[in-house]
Design an enzyme around this catalytic site. Structure first.
Site, PDB file in Angstrom:
ATOM      1  N   GLU A   1      -5.435   6.628  -9.401  1.00 56.99           N
ATOM      2  CA  GLU A   1      -4.008   6.332  -9.556  1.00 56.99           C
ATOM      3  C   GLU A   1      -3.519   6.993 -10.838  1.00 56.99           C
ATOM      4  O   GLU A   1      -3.714   6.481 -11.930  1.00 56.99           O
ATOM      5  CB  GLU A   1      -3.768   4.819  -9.615  1.00 56.99           C
ATOM      6  CG  GLU A   1      -3.933   4.118  -8.286  1.00 56.99           C
ATOM      7  CD  GLU A   1      -2.845   4.456  -7.281  1.00 56.99           C
ATOM      8  OE1 GLU A   1      -1.957   5.277  -7.581  1.00 56.99           O
ATOM      9  OE2 GLU A   1      -2.898   3.900  -6.177  1.00 56.99           O
TER      10      GLU A   1
ATOM     11  N   TRP B   1      -4.644  -1.153 -11.187  1.00 58.66           N
ATOM     12  CA  TRP B   1      -3.416  -0.952 -11.964  1.00 58.66           C
ATOM     13  C   TRP B   1      -2.691  -2.250 -12.314  1.00 58.66           C
ATOM     14  O   TRP B   1      -1.757  -2.244 -13.096  1.00 58.66           O
ATOM     15  CB  TRP B   1      -2.452  -0.040 -11.188  1.00 58.66           C
ATOM     16  CG  TRP B   1      -2.020  -0.611  -9.872  1.00 58.66           C
ATOM     17  CD1 TRP B   1      -0.955  -1.440  -9.644  1.00 58.66           C
ATOM     18  CD2 TRP B   1      -2.638  -0.425  -8.603  1.00 58.66           C
ATOM     19  NE1 TRP B   1      -0.884  -1.775  -8.305  1.00 58.66           N
ATOM     20  CE2 TRP B   1      -1.903  -1.164  -7.645  1.00 58.66           C
ATOM     21  CE3 TRP B   1      -3.748   0.308  -8.165  1.00 58.66           C
ATOM     22  CZ2 TRP B   1      -2.241  -1.192  -6.292  1.00 58.66           C
ATOM     23  CZ3 TRP B   1      -4.084   0.284  -6.819  1.00 58.66           C
ATOM     24  CH2 TRP B   1      -3.336  -0.463  -5.902  1.00 58.66           C
TER      25      TRP B   1
ATOM     26  N   HIS C   1      -4.127  11.568  -4.687  1.00 55.37           N
ATOM     27  CA  HIS C   1      -5.000  10.515  -5.199  1.00 55.37           C
ATOM     28  C   HIS C   1      -6.460  10.938  -5.311  1.00 55.37           C
ATOM     29  O   HIS C   1      -7.301  10.146  -5.738  1.00 55.37           O
ATOM     30  CB  HIS C   1      -4.887   9.262  -4.320  1.00 55.37           C
ATOM     31  CG  HIS C   1      -3.585   8.543  -4.460  1.00 55.37           C
ATOM     32  ND1 HIS C   1      -2.481   8.859  -3.705  1.00 55.37           N
ATOM     33  CD2 HIS C   1      -3.199   7.538  -5.276  1.00 55.37           C
ATOM     34  CE1 HIS C   1      -1.477   8.067  -4.045  1.00 55.37           C
ATOM     35  NE2 HIS C   1      -1.883   7.261  -5.004  1.00 55.37           N
TER      36      HIS C   1
ATOM     37  N   HIS D   1       2.186  11.415 -10.186  1.00 51.41           N
ATOM     38  CA  HIS D   1       3.252  11.270  -9.199  1.00 51.41           C
ATOM     39  C   HIS D   1       4.063  10.015  -9.470  1.00 51.41           C
ATOM     40  O   HIS D   1       3.638   9.115 -10.172  1.00 51.41           O
ATOM     41  CB  HIS D   1       2.684  11.254  -7.777  1.00 51.41           C
ATOM     42  CG  HIS D   1       1.681  10.166  -7.546  1.00 51.41           C
ATOM     43  ND1 HIS D   1       0.336  10.311  -7.844  1.00 51.41           N
ATOM     44  CD2 HIS D   1       1.808   8.909  -7.049  1.00 51.41           C
ATOM     45  CE1 HIS D   1      -0.308   9.193  -7.539  1.00 51.41           C
ATOM     46  NE2 HIS D   1       0.569   8.329  -7.061  1.00 51.41           N
TER      47      HIS D   1
ATOM     48  N   GLU E   1      -0.209   7.799 -12.214  1.00 54.43           N
ATOM     49  CA  GLU E   1       1.155   7.480 -11.824  1.00 54.43           C
ATOM     50  C   GLU E   1       2.124   7.353 -12.997  1.00 54.43           C
ATOM     51  O   GLU E   1       1.754   6.902 -14.079  1.00 54.43           O
ATOM     52  CB  GLU E   1       1.183   6.173 -11.016  1.00 54.43           C
ATOM     53  CG  GLU E   1       0.475   6.322  -9.683  1.00 54.43           C
ATOM     54  CD  GLU E   1       0.615   5.122  -8.783  1.00 54.43           C
ATOM     55  OE1 GLU E   1       0.550   5.319  -7.560  1.00 54.43           O
ATOM     56  OE2 GLU E   1       0.773   3.996  -9.284  1.00 54.43           O
TER      57      GLU E   1
ATOM     58  N   GLU F   1       7.202  -4.586   3.707  1.00 57.47           N
ATOM     59  CA  GLU F   1       5.910  -5.246   3.562  1.00 57.47           C
ATOM     60  C   GLU F   1       6.009  -6.761   3.701  1.00 57.47           C
ATOM     61  O   GLU F   1       5.137  -7.388   4.311  1.00 57.47           O
ATOM     62  CB  GLU F   1       5.281  -4.903   2.208  1.00 57.47           C
ATOM     63  CG  GLU F   1       4.863  -3.460   2.100  1.00 57.47           C
ATOM     64  CD  GLU F   1       4.119  -3.156   0.806  1.00 57.47           C
ATOM     65  OE1 GLU F   1       3.768  -4.105   0.067  1.00 57.47           O
ATOM     66  OE2 GLU F   1       3.892  -1.969   0.549  1.00 57.47           O
TER      67      GLU F   1
ATOM     68  N   HIS G   1       5.324   4.265  -3.322  1.00 58.33           N
ATOM     69  CA  HIS G   1       5.804   5.570  -3.764  1.00 58.33           C
ATOM     70  C   HIS G   1       7.136   5.882  -3.093  1.00 58.33           C
ATOM     71  O   HIS G   1       7.255   5.726  -1.878  1.00 58.33           O
ATOM     72  CB  HIS G   1       4.807   6.654  -3.374  1.00 58.33           C
ATOM     73  CG  HIS G   1       3.400   6.366  -3.787  1.00 58.33           C
ATOM     74  ND1 HIS G   1       2.491   5.768  -2.940  1.00 58.33           N
ATOM     75  CD2 HIS G   1       2.764   6.558  -4.956  1.00 58.33           C
ATOM     76  CE1 HIS G   1       1.332   5.627  -3.575  1.00 58.33           C
ATOM     77  NE2 HIS G   1       1.476   6.094  -4.800  1.00 58.33           N
TER      78      HIS G   1
ATOM     79  N   CYS H   1       4.145  -2.604  -4.309  1.00 55.11           N
ATOM     80  CA  CYS H   1       4.068  -1.335  -5.033  1.00 55.11           C
ATOM     81  C   CYS H   1       3.984  -0.208  -4.020  1.00 55.11           C
ATOM     82  O   CYS H   1       3.625  -0.425  -2.866  1.00 55.11           O
ATOM     83  CB  CYS H   1       2.889  -1.309  -5.995  1.00 55.11           C
ATOM     84  SG  CYS H   1       1.310  -1.728  -5.261  1.00 55.11           S
TER      85      CYS H   1
ATOM     86  N   TYR I   1       0.086   5.774 -16.312  1.00 57.70           N
ATOM     87  CA  TYR I   1      -1.323   5.407 -16.415  1.00 57.70           C
ATOM     88  C   TYR I   1      -2.192   6.294 -15.536  1.00 57.70           C
ATOM     89  O   TYR I   1      -1.703   7.008 -14.661  1.00 57.70           O
ATOM     90  CB  TYR I   1      -1.545   3.935 -16.065  1.00 57.70           C
ATOM     91  CG  TYR I   1      -0.982   3.516 -14.729  1.00 57.70           C
ATOM     92  CD1 TYR I   1      -1.646   3.783 -13.543  1.00 57.70           C
ATOM     93  CD2 TYR I   1       0.235   2.850 -14.671  1.00 57.70           C
ATOM     94  CE1 TYR I   1      -1.122   3.400 -12.325  1.00 57.70           C
ATOM     95  CE2 TYR I   1       0.764   2.455 -13.456  1.00 57.70           C
ATOM     96  CZ  TYR I   1       0.078   2.740 -12.286  1.00 57.70           C
ATOM     97  OH  TYR I   1       0.607   2.361 -11.084  1.00 57.70           O
TER      98      TYR I   1
END
Length: 197
Positions: A130, A175, A41, A48, A132, A103, A85, A83, A119
């Site tokens: 970001e 994002w 990042h 990624h 991604e 979460e 990874h 959101c 993006y």
């Protein structure tokens, strides 16, 4: 908080915590390697794999989450339901379901693929980027939420009109609009056109 490879502290021989690795991809989403999470990042950012989840209640309202103030990236801002990874080699769908539970303490009653979006969004507040290749998912939630306070500061269910009003007033993740707009066709299919998404 559930213990997972991302939340457990593993001691290495030198007494430091093991790095969390992200899966680096090319422009077609093909895996080309890994990088440590924070390193990926740093400007200009390394492309990624990521995922974004949009869950709705029975009234067609979107579940938003406010990111906890202790988050390393975009703390305190509002964003989509979940959101994150995938771990290297983890299927994005499995990662989306896992992180939603970690979460928010809830498993979707329905979770469906909604395409991908690529993006590049710098975050002026943190200086992080970001970059991604993001896998999108839409679904339904029918159970009471049990948010992890280390991950989630607050939650809210909003209609499309309420989101527009809130987005004009509150800070949202860099994002958020990109992933929401990319997921809109699947959201409309899920909620129906009358919901206004």
């Amino acid at each position: 908080m559930p213990i997972t490879p991302a939340t457990a502290t593993h001691s290495s021989s030198n007494g430091t915590a093991d790095a969390i690795l992200l899966e680096l991809v090319d422009e077609d989403g093909v895996t080309i390697g890994t990088a440590e999470k924070l390193t990926a990042h740093q400007p200009p950012g390394q492309l990624h794999r990521a995922f974004s989840v949009f869950l709705f209640d029975e009234r067609g309202r979107l579940l938003l989450q406010q990111r906890a103030l202790g988050k390393y990236h975009s703390p305190g801002v509002w964003s989509n339901t979940c959101c994150g990874h995938p771990y290297p080699g983890e299927a994005p769908f499995a990662a989306a379901a896992r992180r939603t539970f970690e979460e928010l303490g809830v498993s979707p009653t329905l979770l469906a693929e909604a395409g991908t979006v690529r993006y590049n969004h710098p975050d002026p507040a943190s200086g992080l980027v970001e970059q991604e290749y993001n896998h999108l998912y839409v679904g339904l939630v029918q159970s009471p939420l049990r948010p992890d306070p280390e991950e989630v500061g607050d939650t809210a269910y909003v209609t499309s009109a309420e989101l527009d009003a809130r987005h004009a007033e509150d800070p949202f993740s860099a994002w958020f609009m990109t992933v929401l707009d990319a997921a809109r066709p699947a959201i409309r299919e899920l909620t129906g056109h009358s919901a206004g998404w």
